[in-house]
Enzyme design. Sequence first.
Site, PDB file in Angstrom:
ATOM      1  N   ARG A   1      -3.761  21.689  51.754  1.00  0.00           N
ATOM      2  CA  ARG A   1      -2.359  22.098  51.664  1.00  0.00           C
ATOM      3  C   ARG A   1      -1.488  20.854  51.670  1.00  0.00           C
ATOM      4  O   ARG A   1      -1.680  19.947  52.482  1.00  0.00           O
ATOM      5  CB  ARG A   1      -1.999  22.999  52.839  1.00  0.00           C
ATOM      6  CG  ARG A   1      -2.832  24.275  52.871  1.00  0.00           C
ATOM      7  CD  ARG A   1      -2.401  25.206  53.977  1.00  0.00           C
ATOM      8  NE  ARG A   1      -1.039  25.644  53.711  1.00  0.00           N
ATOM      9  CZ  ARG A   1      -0.112  25.798  54.650  1.00  0.00           C
ATOM     10  NH1 ARG A   1      -0.392  25.548  55.908  1.00  0.00           N
ATOM     11  NH2 ARG A   1       1.098  26.198  54.329  1.00  0.00           N
ATOM     12  N   SER A   2      -0.507  20.831  50.799  1.00  0.00           N
ATOM     13  CA  SER A   2       0.400  19.692  50.695  1.00  0.00           C
ATOM     14  C   SER A   2       1.104  19.414  52.022  1.00  0.00           C
ATOM     15  O   SER A   2       1.265  18.259  52.422  1.00  0.00           O
ATOM     16  CB  SER A   2       1.432  19.949  49.593  1.00  0.00           C
ATOM     17  OG  SER A   2       2.362  18.900  49.532  1.00  0.00           O
TER      18      SER A   2
ATOM     19  N   ARG B   1       0.781  15.761  53.939  1.00  0.00           N
ATOM     20  CA  ARG B   1       1.952  14.927  54.235  1.00  0.00           C
ATOM     21  C   ARG B   1       1.966  14.447  55.678  1.00  0.00           C
ATOM     22  O   ARG B   1       2.741  13.572  56.045  1.00  0.00           O
ATOM     23  CB  ARG B   1       3.233  15.703  53.923  1.00  0.00           C
ATOM     24  CG  ARG B   1       3.383  15.983  52.438  1.00  0.00           C
ATOM     25  CD  ARG B   1       4.481  16.983  52.158  1.00  0.00           C
ATOM     26  NE  ARG B   1       4.339  17.512  50.804  1.00  0.00           N
ATOM     27  CZ  ARG B   1       5.333  17.616  49.949  1.00  0.00           C
ATOM     28  NH1 ARG B   1       6.544  17.220  50.283  1.00  0.00           N
ATOM     29  NH2 ARG B   1       5.117  18.112  48.753  1.00  0.00           N
TER      30      ARG B   1
ATOM     31  N   LEU C   1     -15.416  22.125  55.785  1.00  0.00           N
ATOM     32  CA  LEU C   1     -14.212  21.306  55.679  1.00  0.00           C
ATOM     33  C   LEU C   1     -14.568  19.926  56.212  1.00  0.00           C
ATOM     34  O   LEU C   1     -15.153  19.802  57.286  1.00  0.00           O
ATOM     35  CB  LEU C   1     -13.076  21.919  56.502  1.00  0.00           C
ATOM     36  CG  LEU C   1     -12.744  23.379  56.166  1.00  0.00           C
ATOM     37  CD1 LEU C   1     -11.839  23.983  57.224  1.00  0.00           C
ATOM     38  CD2 LEU C   1     -12.126  23.472  54.788  1.00  0.00           C
ATOM     39  N   GLU C   2     -14.239  18.903  55.462  1.00  0.00           N
ATOM     40  CA  GLU C   2     -14.513  17.519  55.864  1.00  0.00           C
ATOM     41  C   GLU C   2     -13.176  16.891  56.211  1.00  0.00           C
ATOM     42  O   GLU C   2     -12.502  16.317  55.365  1.00  0.00           O
ATOM     43  CB  GLU C   2     -15.184  16.765  54.716  1.00  0.00           C
ATOM     44  CG  GLU C   2     -16.472  17.412  54.258  1.00  0.00           C
ATOM     45  CD  GLU C   2     -16.689  17.271  52.766  1.00  0.00           C
ATOM     46  OE1 GLU C   2     -15.746  16.892  52.041  1.00  0.00           O
ATOM     47  OE2 GLU C   2     -17.807  17.559  52.322  1.00  0.00           O
TER      48      GLU C   2
ATOM     49  N   LYS D   1     -29.696  23.346  50.559  1.00  0.00           N
ATOM     50  CA  LYS D   1     -29.708  22.869  51.942  1.00  0.00           C
ATOM     51  C   LYS D   1     -28.731  23.603  52.858  1.00  0.00           C
ATOM     52  O   LYS D   1     -28.905  23.600  54.071  1.00  0.00           O
ATOM     53  CB  LYS D   1     -29.367  21.376  51.980  1.00  0.00           C
ATOM     54  CG  LYS D   1     -30.321  20.502  51.206  1.00  0.00           C
ATOM     55  CD  LYS D   1     -29.948  19.042  51.315  1.00  0.00           C
ATOM     56  CE  LYS D   1     -28.702  18.741  50.517  1.00  0.00           C
ATOM     57  NZ  LYS D   1     -28.417  17.301  50.427  1.00  0.00           N
TER      58      LYS D   1
END
Length: 193
Positions: free
Chosen positions: A110-111, A115, A137-138, A178
């Site tokens: 998300r922008s 930010r 999520l990384e 994997k």
Amino acid sequence: MRLCDRDIEAWLDEGRLSINPRPPVERINGATVDVRLGNKFRTFRGHTAAFIDLSGPKDEVSAALDRVMSDEIVLDEGDAFYLHPGELALAVTFESVTLPPDLVGWLDGRSSLARLGLMVHVTAHRIDPGWSGCIVLEFYNSGKLPLALRPGMLIGALSFEPLSGPAARPYNRRQDAKYRDQQGAVASRIDKD
């Protein structure tokens, strides 16, 4: 060509695409579906390793990963995970997603979060045809302040792109998949390559 909101809803209605729990209409935008943060995380432990030789013998790579990756951290409702500047952490979406063999997905951050310095994927934002499970999520905090991340917050957006035909080797049918049916913040399995 990516699916528009009407097509995303139609694919969900027809059962061709599955997002569980199904997002309300308000979270299906022009060409994306908003996804929320789950409650499972994984971080790097404090360690003294100078490096991990990613091309070394598989047993050595596996042992090195075991030394540096934390056990899965599961947050209780209302708790926050604090991501400090310069830190990398793994997490998962609250939603589980199942793609058919003729659809590829894309995860974008998300922008508003970017930010503030939050990256939700380091490089791996493609979701393979045939994928089923939570999306990893990384997280990386490139900002100057720690960021409090809470399960359930909006964290990213998924978009979907039909393929020219069904994949011959969709992810869920590959013997070397994997991360098949991943539900938690699974650490790197590069030693399985």
